[in-house]
Scaffold this motif. Structure first.
Motif, short mmCIF file in Angstrom:
data_model
loop_
_atom_site.label_atom_id
_atom_site.label_comp_id
_atom_site.label_asym_id
_atom_site.label_seq_id
_atom_site.Cartn_x
_atom_site.Cartn_y
_atom_site.Cartn_z
N ASN A 135 -3.60 0.07 2.55
CA ASN A 135 -3.07 -1.26 2.23
C ASN A 135 -4.16 -2.34 2.21
O ASN A 135 -3.87 -3.52 2.06
CB ASN A 135 -1.98 -1.66 3.22
CG ASN A 135 -2.50 -1.75 4.66
OD1 ASN A 135 -3.66 -1.43 4.93
ND2 ASN A 135 -1.64 -2.17 5.58
N ALA A 136 -5.43 -1.94 2.33
CA ALA A 136 -6.52 -2.92 2.33
C ALA A 136 -6.79 -3.47 0.94
O ALA A 136 -7.29 -4.58 0.78
CB ALA A 136 -7.78 -2.31 2.91
N THR A 137 -6.49 -2.67 -0.08
CA THR A 137 -6.58 -3.09 -1.47
C THR A 137 -5.30 -2.64 -2.17
O THR A 137 -4.53 -1.84 -1.64
CB THR A 137 -7.78 -2.45 -2.20
OG1 THR A 137 -7.56 -1.03 -2.30
CG2 THR A 137 -9.08 -2.70 -1.46
N ALA A 138 -5.10 -3.12 -3.39
CA ALA A 138 -3.92 -2.69 -4.14
C ALA A 138 -3.97 -1.19 -4.44
O ALA A 138 -2.93 -0.54 -4.57
CB ALA A 138 -3.82 -3.48 -5.45
N PHE A 139 -5.17 -0.64 -4.56
CA PHE A 139 -5.36 0.79 -4.83
C PHE A 139 -5.11 1.56 -3.54
O PHE A 139 -5.91 1.47 -2.60
CB PHE A 139 -6.77 1.05 -5.34
CG PHE A 139 -7.00 2.43 -5.87
CD1 PHE A 139 -7.01 2.67 -7.23
CD2 PHE A 139 -7.21 3.50 -5.01
CE1 PHE A 139 -7.24 3.95 -7.72
CE2 PHE A 139 -7.42 4.78 -5.49
CZ PHE A 139 -7.45 5.00 -6.85
N PRO A 140 -4.02 2.36 -3.45
CA PRO A 140 -3.63 2.92 -2.16
C PRO A 140 -4.11 4.33 -1.87
O PRO A 140 -4.03 4.78 -0.74
CB PRO A 140 -2.10 2.93 -2.26
CG PRO A 140 -1.85 3.25 -3.71
CD PRO A 140 -2.99 2.59 -4.48
N THR A 141 -4.59 5.05 -2.90
CA THR A 141 -4.80 6.49 -2.76
C THR A 141 -6.17 6.75 -2.18
O THR A 141 -7.17 6.73 -2.89
CB THR A 141 -4.63 7.20 -4.11
OG1 THR A 141 -3.38 6.80 -4.68
CG2 THR A 141 -4.63 8.71 -3.92
N ARG A 142 -6.22 6.99 -0.89
CA ARG A 142 -7.48 7.10 -0.17
C ARG A 142 -7.73 8.45 0.48
O ARG A 142 -8.85 8.72 0.91
CB ARG A 142 -7.53 6.01 0.91
CG ARG A 142 -7.42 4.60 0.35
CD ARG A 142 -8.63 4.23 -0.48
NE ARG A 142 -8.58 2.88 -1.00
CZ ARG A 142 -9.65 2.26 -1.49
NH1 ARG A 142 -10.81 2.87 -1.54
NH2 ARG A 142 -9.54 1.02 -1.96
#
Length: 453
Positions: A354-361
């Motif tokens: 949730n730190a960036t809009a891109f969630p797939t970590r």
């Protein structure tokens, strides 16, 4: 479309059907896209973008935005409407002392790299040098340096953006922080980004290339690949695997590594098991300039071919998934097509979802199927192969997808690209573009009280 009022406020060129250069300007990377806008507004700077956006607002037009024009879904073009074309906007300012670069969004990655490498600096960029910096960055940005440096969006420090009202603002971690967060992977949903400031890294030389094996050995090669990349690689190494063809059309399975660490001797040692595995038909790995690696795959995906993509993140790659991958690699309908497995670790995985809009970590592998061919008559069979391959890999799906890999028929998968972040993105969209003026994209619907009813 009467563009008289726009022409009086616009410094750049406005192309309409019949204008010299109109047909060339409406061409984009995917030749399946053949759209004819009423007008293409070729912006010379942010003021032109503001004029075009205000014109769109006044005339209730929903414009398309062209950066590099490399998106497979063809979102840069629209029939009968207005295209806000950023490609003339190529200014870039590199600050070596602070290791930053501020770049206008008409640049491609090749153009960006040419300028930043003069100062010995790089940041995560696209796999094809003709890709525009804007679309890749706004969608999150997967690239060779991501395990060391993070995604492209993890390295953005500010965005200059023209909102749906025509107002221009700058979003940073301190100013318009909600918008800054959303632009880190949320795509072109929130306005027209005119420039981006990037964090840069001292990288000039890498170890890269390909190790090619016969396709007949693909199962063993991919089993080794899976075990190698999940064994705890250093951040400085990213390795992909791909089924592809040699320039003479011979089908192969390839390891494609990038070592971007300062210690090249260490890189050679870490890559040694990869290079010694099996009996490769060619080992093309070498030390090379970073910019050369960035252009390495360009010949395999040239401008002007027909293309159709499907993609999904895989949570794992068991032997049964490898068997399925190989089955479809062996039955490719076009020798130009790629099936790629991208693995990320290191810096990418240390960012919270949730730190960036891109969630797939944390999902293990990104499966990207890129079908390429020449003749329109062959569209059905190549599209069918891609769809069937994608569906066959569903049992190992992580339920997520990279938004930049979505094709024209993937609009329903946009929430899948953002998972738990979609609701927050929808709320930001409602704040900055409540009327969904910027909808010709992988669209995030604005969340309002009315939409709840």
């Amino acid at each position: 479309m009467d563009i008289t009022s726009l022409q009086s406020q616009f410094r750049g060129e406005i192309l309409t059907p019949g204008s010299a250069g109109y047909d060339e300007s409406r061409k984009i990377w995917n030749a399946m896209i053949d759209r004819r806008p009423s007008a293409i507004a070729r912006c010379t700077g942010p003021e032109d973008v503001q004029a075009a956006v205000r014109f769109a607002l006044d005339h209730d037009i929903y414009p398309a935005i062209r950066g590099g024009g490399h998106n497979v879904a063809g979102l840069a073009m629209v029939d009968d409407g207005l295209v806000i074309d950023l490609t003339p906007m190529k200014n870039i300012v590199v600050d070596p002392s602070n290791r930053t670069a501020t770049a206008q969004t008409g640049l491609t990655w090749g153009e960006f790299d040419r300028e930043t490498q003069q100062h010995g600096l790089a940041t995560t960029g696209g796999l094809i040098s003709t890709t525009g910096i804007a679309g890749l960055t706004l969608g999150g940005g997967v690239g060779w340096l991501m395990s060391r440096c993070g995604l492209v969006c993890d390295n953005t420090l500010s965005y200059d953006i023209v909102l749906a009202t025509g107002d221009s603002i700058q979003a940073t971690a301190d100013d318009h922080a909600d918008l800054f967060w959303a632009l880190k992977g949320g795509g072109g949903n929130f306005g027209v980004v005119t420039s981006i400031t990037y964090r840069m890294y001292p990288i000039t030389t890498v170890i890269s290339g390909m190790v090619l094996h016969p396709l007949a050995e693909a199962r063993k090669v991919l089993e080794f690949y899976r075990d190698f990349v999940t064994s705890g690689l250093p951040d400085e190494l990213t390795v992909y695997a791909a089924s592809l063809s040699t320039p003479d059309g011979h089908p192969v399975i390839a390891f494609i590594p990038c070592w971007c660490g300062d210690d090249l001797a260490q890189g050679e040692r870490v890559l040694d098991p990869l290079r010694k595995f099996g009996s490769p038909i060619a080992d093309l790995i070498n030390t090379m300039p970073y910019s050369a690696m960035q252009q390495m795959i360009d010949p395999g995906a040239p401008f002007g071919l027909r293309s159709y993509w499907k993609s999904r993140f895989l949570r794992e790659l068991p032997d049964t998934a490898i068997d399925t991958f190989v089955q479809f690699a062996e039955t490719r309908t076009s020798p130009r097509s790629f099936a790629i497995l991208e693995h990320a670790h290191g810096a990418v995985s240390r960012v919270q979802p949730n730190a960036t809009a891109f969630p797939t970590r944390s999902d293990g592998f990104d499966l990207v199927l890129i079908s390429l061919w020449d003749n329109a008559e062959e569209d059905p069979r190549h599209i069918e192969w891609t769809r069937t391959f994608h569906s066959a890999m569903q049992p190992w799906s992580a339920g997520s997808v990279y938004v930049n890999s979505l094709d024209q028929d993937d609009a329903a998968r946009v929430p899948e690209a953002y998972a738990q972040n979609y609701a927050r993105l929808s709320a930001v969209k409602a704040t900055y573009d409540p009327g969904n003026r910027f909808r010709r994209n992988q669209n995030i619907q604005p969340h309002t009280k009315a939409s709840e009813k």
